[in-house]
Design an enzyme around this catalytic site. Structure first.
Site, PDB file in Angstrom:
ATOM      1  N   LYS A  79       0.677  -1.589  -0.356  1.00  0.00           N
ATOM      2  CA  LYS A  79      -0.389   0.024  -0.236  1.00  0.00           C
ATOM      3  C   LYS A  79       1.174   1.214  -0.696  1.00  0.00           C
ATOM      4  O   LYS A  79      -0.207   2.026  -0.329  1.00  0.00           O
ATOM      5  CB  LYS A  79      -0.907   0.221   1.307  1.00  0.00           C
ATOM      6  CG  LYS A  79      -1.959  -0.747   1.173  1.00  0.00           C
ATOM      7  CD  LYS A  79      -3.287  -0.629   2.169  1.00  0.00           C
ATOM      8  CE  LYS A  79      -4.122  -2.370   1.905  1.00  0.00           C
ATOM      9  NZ  LYS A  79      -4.930  -1.691   3.230  1.00  0.00           N
ATOM     10  N   ASP A 115      -9.635   2.274   2.290  1.00  0.00           N
ATOM     11  CA  ASP A 115      -9.804   1.635   3.581  1.00  0.00           C
ATOM     12  C   ASP A 115     -10.378   3.182   4.950  1.00  0.00           C
ATOM     13  O   ASP A 115     -10.872   1.838   6.079  1.00  0.00           O
ATOM     14  CB  ASP A 115      -7.964   1.692   4.271  1.00  0.00           C
ATOM     15  CG  ASP A 115      -8.033   0.575   3.261  1.00  0.00           C
ATOM     16  OD1 ASP A 115      -8.234  -0.229   2.884  1.00  0.00           O
ATOM     17  OD2 ASP A 115      -6.992  -0.120   3.363  1.00  0.00           O
TER      18      ASP A 115
END
Length: 290
Positions: A79, A115
């Site tokens: 990420k 997220d």
């Protein structure tokens, strides 16, 4: 003369990560695509299976973009590494330094983070309204941890104590959180037992407990009934941490809701269509029980 059938929109999407064969993301996205009359394909790009690593991300993205992909999700442990391969970041992704969704727009690659939304919505819907957020211990300060930490700040956590094996990573995240959300609200933990003993809740933002990463981020002896405990891992749905927390009398929340809500936003980035959270949650439930 027969009228031609209207063209069905087609989308190629997927997930880049490591040890992700148990992921339910393909079912979530493809089922929502089917429900909306879209031809959506969602593929797993498991770099462990392919014998690849972070150094292969640039050529993998090149290949996906050339193949006409609408975009890809990104999960552990890429990420943050993926950012160097992108042309542009959304303000939120730029702020937290973590990307879990990449959209191919013409020749450009744009990074987003869904997220934060996913984690916050899961907490709002999954924990009792009486749950306290004064003091929270978070395990992990990587890409997923950055998102959950910012979400916790926005949810009103008074003090967030961060633990990470790479202390410099925890220090960097703590400094960033304090700069944005207010001085002193995030600290780097020194004594796990003391921090958990004073906490209202615990967040596991590490891969521990995920398939391929056995174990728990919190020793069983530190768990007590007054704590709420949540885990971002969703495969398996009940991690060792959540099982031990439940046995200790804690209120627990698994990572399924976060997975669903972040997928809702990612689907919208890929297709430009609104997703149905309830329908995607049902798709997750069915896939998990299969």
């Amino acid at each position: 003369m027969t009228k031609p059938c209207p063209a069905t929109a087609r989308y190629l999407t997927g997930l880049i990560g490591r040890d992700i064969q148990a992921s339910l993301s393909p079912r979530l996205h493809e089922s929502e695509g089917d429900a909306q009359g879209l031809r959506l394909v969602y593929r797993l790009f498991d770099l462990a299976v392919e014998g690849m690593d972070a150094g292969d991300l640039p050529r993998l993205l090149d290949a996906l973009q050339l193949a006409g992909f609408a975009g890809v999700n990104v999960t552990h442990p890429y990420k943050q590494a993926i950012i160097a391969c992108l042309d542009e970041l959304s303000p939120q992704a730029q702020q937290i330094g973590s990307v879990n969704t990449v959209v191919f727009s013409g020749s450009r690659r744009i990074g987003y983070n869904t997220d934060i939304y996913g984690f916050a919505e899961n907490l709002r819907s999954g924990l009792p309204s009486a749950s306290r957020f004064d003091r929270v211990v978070q395990m992990g300060a990587g890409g997923a941890g950055a998102a959950t930490a910012h979400a916790l700040m926005e949810l009103g956590v008074g003090q967030l104590t961060l633990f990470d094996p790479m202390i410099e990573r925890a220090e960097e995240l703590s400094a960033a959180l304090n700069a944005i959300h207010g001085a002193g609200r995030a600290i780097v933990g020194q004594d796990l037992a003391a921090a958990v003993g004073a906490a209202d809740g615990i967040v596991n933002a590490t891969p521990l407990g995920m398939e391929g990463y056995p174990g728990s981020a919190i020793p069983r002896a530190l768990l007590r009934p007054a704590l709420w405990v949540t885990d971002i891992v969703y495969f398996p749905l009940e991690t060792q941490l959540l099982r031990e927390a439940r046995d200790a009398g804690c209120t627990t929340l698994n990572g399924s809701g976060m997975t669903v809500y972040q997928a809702v936003r990612a689907f919208e980035h890929f297709t430009g269509k609104k997703a149905d959270p309830a329908r995607m949650a049902e798709s997750f439930r069915v896939a998990e029980e299969a």
